[in-house]
Motif scaffolding. Structure first.
Motif, short mmCIF file in Angstrom:
data_model
loop_
_atom_site.label_atom_id
_atom_site.label_comp_id
_atom_site.label_asym_id
_atom_site.label_seq_id
_atom_site.Cartn_x
_atom_site.Cartn_y
_atom_site.Cartn_z
N MET A 1 0.88 -1.20 0.11
CA MET A 1 -0.11 0.01 0.03
C MET A 1 0.97 1.16 0.05
N THR A 2 0.49 2.02 -0.88
CA THR A 2 1.32 3.38 -0.71
C THR A 2 1.14 4.44 0.38
N ALA A 3 1.95 5.35 0.83
CA ALA A 3 1.79 6.10 2.00
C ALA A 3 0.57 6.76 1.96
N SER A 4 0.43 7.25 0.92
CA SER A 4 -1.03 8.35 0.55
C SER A 4 -2.14 7.29 1.15
N GLY A 5 -2.11 6.12 0.43
CA GLY A 5 -3.50 5.30 0.66
C GLY A 5 -3.50 5.04 1.90
N ARG A 6 -2.60 4.71 2.84
CA ARG A 6 -2.38 4.31 4.10
C ARG A 6 -2.89 5.48 4.93
N ILE A 7 -2.50 6.67 4.67
CA ILE A 7 -3.00 8.06 5.32
C ILE A 7 -4.37 8.25 5.09
N ASP A 8 -4.98 7.90 3.89
CA ASP A 8 -6.28 7.90 3.49
C ASP A 8 -7.09 7.02 4.38
N ARG A 9 -6.54 5.69 4.38
CA ARG A 9 -7.43 4.77 5.16
C ARG A 9 -7.29 5.27 6.76
N VAL A 10 -6.28 5.58 7.31
CA VAL A 10 -6.28 6.19 8.73
C VAL A 10 -7.05 7.13 8.86
N ARG A 11 -7.20 8.31 7.97
CA ARG A 11 -8.16 9.27 7.95
C ARG A 11 -9.59 8.87 8.30
N ALA A 12 -9.85 7.90 7.22
CA ALA A 12 -11.38 7.36 7.16
C ALA A 12 -11.62 6.75 8.70
#
Length: 115
Positions: A1-12
């Motif tokens: 998973m990309t860093a931006s994908g990980r951050i988006d998932r954490v934000r959600a």
């Protein structure tokens, strides 16, 4: 998973957690007996097994974050200082905040103590 994908998932996930906490907060309004806030606080902190409550889960998350921080490619002293601060935050949640909630619940509804 990309860093931006990980951050988006954490934000959600954080948004969902905030929504759930808001719902609990809303349940603490109006005409309620002392037992109800005690039971709600017991869900936040389980004295018998502190890792089971919401605060315990948050402390476990912070502990994992501290472990991750120790692997970051920054200066060793800065890395250790940051990880130590996060570990202290995790300990504060379970030790200090958890103990205070336990004392409050025992005062409000001592019969509800779990075995």
């Amino acid at each position: 998973m990309t860093a931006s994908g990980r951050i988006d998932r954490v934000r959600a996930a954080a948004a969902i957690a905030r929504l759930a906490l808001q719902q609990i907060q809303d349940d603490l309004t109006g005409d309620i007996s002392p037992r109800e806030p005690a039971e709600i606080m017991r869900e936040l902190h389980h004295e018998a097994d502190p890792h089971d409550g919401v605060l315990g889960a948050l402390a476990q998350l912070l502990t994992r974050a501290a472990q991750t921080v120790t692997l970051t490619p920054i200066d060793t002293d800065a890395r250790e200082a940051a990880a130590g601060a996060v570990e202290e935050a995790a300990a504060f949640i379970t030790d200090s905040a958890g103990m205070r909630l336990h004392l409050a619940t025992r005062t409000l509804h001592p019969q509800g103590e779990r075995p």
